[in-house]
Design a protein around this motif. Structure first.
Motif, PDB file in Angstrom:
ATOM      1  N   VAL A 137       0.844  -1.197   0.000  1.00 10.03           N
ATOM      2  CA  VAL A 137       0.000   0.000   0.000  1.00 10.03           C
ATOM      3  C   VAL A 137       0.880   1.249   0.000  1.00 10.03           C
ATOM      4  O   VAL A 137       0.607   2.213  -0.714  1.00 10.03           O
ATOM      5  CB  VAL A 137      -0.980  -0.007   1.203  1.00 10.03           C
ATOM      6  CG1 VAL A 137      -1.662   1.331   1.368  1.00 10.03           C
ATOM      7  CG2 VAL A 137      -2.004  -1.124   1.034  1.00 10.03           C
ATOM      8  N   GLY A 138       1.953   1.225   0.787  1.00  7.96           N
ATOM      9  CA  GLY A 138       2.878   2.357   0.808  1.00  7.96           C
ATOM     10  C   GLY A 138       3.495   2.621  -0.551  1.00  7.96           C
ATOM     11  O   GLY A 138       3.613   3.773  -0.988  1.00  7.96           O
ATOM     12  N   ARG A 139       3.874   1.559  -1.248  1.00  7.98           N
ATOM     13  CA  ARG A 139       4.454   1.712  -2.586  1.00  7.98           C
ATOM     14  C   ARG A 139       3.417   2.239  -3.569  1.00  7.98           C
ATOM     15  O   ARG A 139       3.719   3.072  -4.422  1.00  7.98           O
ATOM     16  CB  ARG A 139       5.031   0.389  -3.060  1.00  7.98           C
ATOM     17  CG  ARG A 139       6.310   0.032  -2.294  1.00  7.98           C
ATOM     18  CD  ARG A 139       6.811  -1.327  -2.635  1.00  7.98           C
ATOM     19  NE  ARG A 139       7.421  -1.316  -3.957  1.00  7.98           N
ATOM     20  CZ  ARG A 139       7.962  -2.385  -4.509  1.00  7.98           C
ATOM     21  NH1 ARG A 139       7.979  -3.537  -3.866  1.00  7.98           N
ATOM     22  NH2 ARG A 139       8.497  -2.305  -5.699  1.00  7.98           N
ATOM     23  N   ILE A 140       2.192   1.764  -3.447  1.00  6.28           N
ATOM     24  CA  ILE A 140       1.119   2.243  -4.327  1.00  6.28           C
ATOM     25  C   ILE A 140       0.903   3.739  -4.112  1.00  6.28           C
ATOM     26  O   ILE A 140       0.776   4.497  -5.061  1.00  6.28           O
ATOM     27  CB  ILE A 140      -0.192   1.450  -4.084  1.00  6.28           C
ATOM     28  CG1 ILE A 140      -0.036   0.014  -4.581  1.00  6.28           C
ATOM     29  CG2 ILE A 140      -1.379   2.140  -4.747  1.00  6.28           C
ATOM     30  CD1 ILE A 140      -1.126  -0.926  -4.103  1.00  6.28           C
ATOM     31  N   LYS A 141       0.889   4.151  -2.849  1.00  9.09           N
ATOM     32  CA  LYS A 141       0.657   5.564  -2.541  1.00  9.09           C
ATOM     33  C   LYS A 141       1.784   6.453  -3.064  1.00  9.09           C
ATOM     34  O   LYS A 141       1.578   7.634  -3.296  1.00  9.09           O
ATOM     35  CB  LYS A 141       0.509   5.758  -1.037  1.00  9.09           C
ATOM     36  CG  LYS A 141      -0.814   5.270  -0.503  1.00  9.09           C
ATOM     37  CD  LYS A 141      -0.903   5.531   0.985  1.00  9.09           C
ATOM     38  CE  LYS A 141      -2.252   5.133   1.523  1.00  9.09           C
ATOM     39  NZ  LYS A 141      -2.358   5.414   2.966  1.00  9.09           N
ATOM     40  N   ARG A 142       2.978   5.887  -3.221  1.00 11.24           N
ATOM     41  CA  ARG A 142       4.113   6.680  -3.702  1.00 11.24           C
ATOM     42  C   ARG A 142       4.248   6.678  -5.226  1.00 11.24           C
ATOM     43  O   ARG A 142       5.133   7.346  -5.760  1.00 11.24           O
ATOM     44  CB  ARG A 142       5.415   6.173  -3.067  1.00 11.24           C
ATOM     45  CG  ARG A 142       5.529   6.528  -1.588  1.00 11.24           C
ATOM     46  CD  ARG A 142       6.910   6.235  -1.025  1.00 11.24           C
ATOM     47  NE  ARG A 142       7.351   4.861  -1.181  1.00 11.24           N
ATOM     48  CZ  ARG A 142       7.094   3.869  -0.324  1.00 11.24           C
ATOM     49  NH1 ARG A 142       6.380   4.099   0.753  1.00 11.24           N
ATOM     50  NH2 ARG A 142       7.549   2.650  -0.543  1.00 11.24           N
ATOM     51  N   LEU A 143       3.372   5.953  -5.923  1.00  6.34           N
ATOM     52  CA  LEU A 143       3.431   5.989  -7.382  1.00  6.34           C
ATOM     53  C   LEU A 143       3.218   7.416  -7.860  1.00  6.34           C
ATOM     54  O   LEU A 143       2.328   8.121  -7.362  1.00  6.34           O
ATOM     55  CB  LEU A 143       2.351   5.078  -7.996  1.00  6.34           C
ATOM     56  CG  LEU A 143       2.580   3.584  -7.889  1.00  6.34           C
ATOM     57  CD1 LEU A 143       1.362   2.837  -8.413  1.00  6.34           C
ATOM     58  CD2 LEU A 143       3.829   3.157  -8.630  1.00  6.34           C
ATOM     59  N   GLU A 144       4.025   7.823  -8.776  1.00  6.18           N
ATOM     60  CA  GLU A 144       3.931   9.190  -9.263  1.00  6.18           C
ATOM     61  C   GLU A 144       2.658   9.381 -10.085  1.00  6.18           C
ATOM     62  O   GLU A 144       2.365   8.606 -10.993  1.00  6.18           O
ATOM     63  CB  GLU A 144       5.140   9.542 -10.118  1.00  6.18           C
ATOM     64  CG  GLU A 144       5.170  10.996 -10.500  1.00  6.18           C
ATOM     65  CD  GLU A 144       6.457  11.392 -11.191  1.00  6.18           C
ATOM     66  OE1 GLU A 144       6.474  12.483 -11.769  1.00  6.18           O
ATOM     67  OE2 GLU A 144       7.415  10.613 -11.159  1.00  6.18           O
ATOM     68  N   ILE A 145       1.931  10.413  -9.732  1.00  4.76           N
ATOM     69  CA  ILE A 145       0.723  10.765 -10.481  1.00  4.76           C
ATOM     70  C   ILE A 145       1.168  11.561 -11.698  1.00  4.76           C
ATOM     71  O   ILE A 145       1.940  12.518 -11.564  1.00  4.76           O
ATOM     72  CB  ILE A 145      -0.247  11.588  -9.613  1.00  4.76           C
ATOM     73  CG1 ILE A 145      -0.688  10.749  -8.410  1.00  4.76           C
ATOM     74  CG2 ILE A 145      -1.446  12.061 -10.414  1.00  4.76           C
ATOM     75  CD1 ILE A 145      -1.490  11.510  -7.381  1.00  4.76           C
ATOM     76  N   PRO A 146       0.724  11.181 -12.891  1.00 10.32           N
ATOM     77  CA  PRO A 146       1.121  11.927 -14.086  1.00 10.32           C
ATOM     78  C   PRO A 146       0.784  13.414 -13.958  1.00 10.32           C
ATOM     79  O   PRO A 146      -0.227  13.795 -13.360  1.00 10.32           O
ATOM     80  CB  PRO A 146       0.306  11.273 -15.207  1.00 10.32           C
ATOM     81  CG  PRO A 146       0.020   9.903 -14.704  1.00 10.32           C
ATOM     82  CD  PRO A 146      -0.130  10.050 -13.214  1.00 10.32           C
ATOM     83  N   GLU A 147       1.649  14.238 -14.529  1.00  8.04           N
ATOM     84  CA  GLU A 147       1.512  15.700 -14.485  1.00  8.04           C
ATOM     85  C   GLU A 147       0.095  16.160 -14.811  1.00  8.04           C
ATOM     86  O   GLU A 147      -0.468  17.016 -14.134  1.00  8.04           O
ATOM     87  CB  GLU A 147       2.512  16.326 -15.465  1.00  8.04           C
ATOM     88  CG  GLU A 147       2.464  17.826 -15.546  1.00  8.04           C
ATOM     89  CD  GLU A 147       3.288  18.492 -14.461  1.00  8.04           C
ATOM     90  OE1 GLU A 147       2.916  19.612 -14.095  1.00  8.04           O
ATOM     91  OE2 GLU A 147       4.254  17.887 -14.003  1.00  8.04           O
TER      92      GLU A 147
END
Length: 165
Positions: free
Chosen positions: A35-45
């Motif tokens: 879950v922590g890794r998912i939350k840190r996925l970069e949101i596209p600009e």
């Protein structure tokens, strides 16, 4: 209220014959990291300013994977009331992430879709999760995949609501 299962294995526990407690221990360690890794996925600009939340991801995923559908169909897929789905659709429409148009066959119904301009950013945002699931599930048999999906669905249903209920 059902008893909470032990977090640590009980020596000699007949219910642990298949390593249930070891599996639970492993999942209790893996899930927060995932879950922590998912939350840190970069949101596209293109999506950063839109303040998209987890509640939007399922709706967007259904539309990306299954194509345009009515608000009622979205509500059924999301297992929410049509009014809740309608509010989400309205919110995302105002942000430019969704299009709503009249159904050519029934003007009372609205068809919801992802506009072509938003599709690449949404696909980019959701692709890492889809790739991870593909890597995890592809070596499994159809029966094993169903078991994984059923386990995650049952896990989510067994979690208490945020209000402690």
């Amino acid at each position: 209220m059902p008893a909470t299962p032990p977090v640590h294995p009980v020596p000699g526990d007949p219910d642990d014959a298949e390593g249930l407690d070891d599996a639970i221990r492993t999942l209790l360690l893996v899930m927060p990291r995932a879950v922590g890794r998912i939350k840190r996925l970069e949101i596209p600009e293109a999506l950063r300013e839109m303040a998209l939340a987890p509640r939007h991801l399922s709706l967007l995923s259904f539309l990306l994977l299954d194509g345009p559908m009515t608000v009622r169909e979205l509500a059924d897929h999301l297992e929410v009331a049509p009014t809740t789905a309608s509010l989400l659709v309205g919110e995302l429409s105002r942000k430019g992430v969704l299009d709503r148009r009249e159904d050519e066959n029934d003007r009372r119904r609205r068809i919801v879709s992802i506009p072509d301009a938003a599709r690449p950013a949404l696909e980019q945002w959701l692709a890492p999760g889809a790739r991870a699931w593909h890597a995890a599930l592809s070596p499994l048999s159809p029966t094993e995949r169903r078991a994984v999906v059923q386990a995650f669905t049952a896990y989510e249903a067994a979690l208490p609501e945020a209000d402690g209920g």
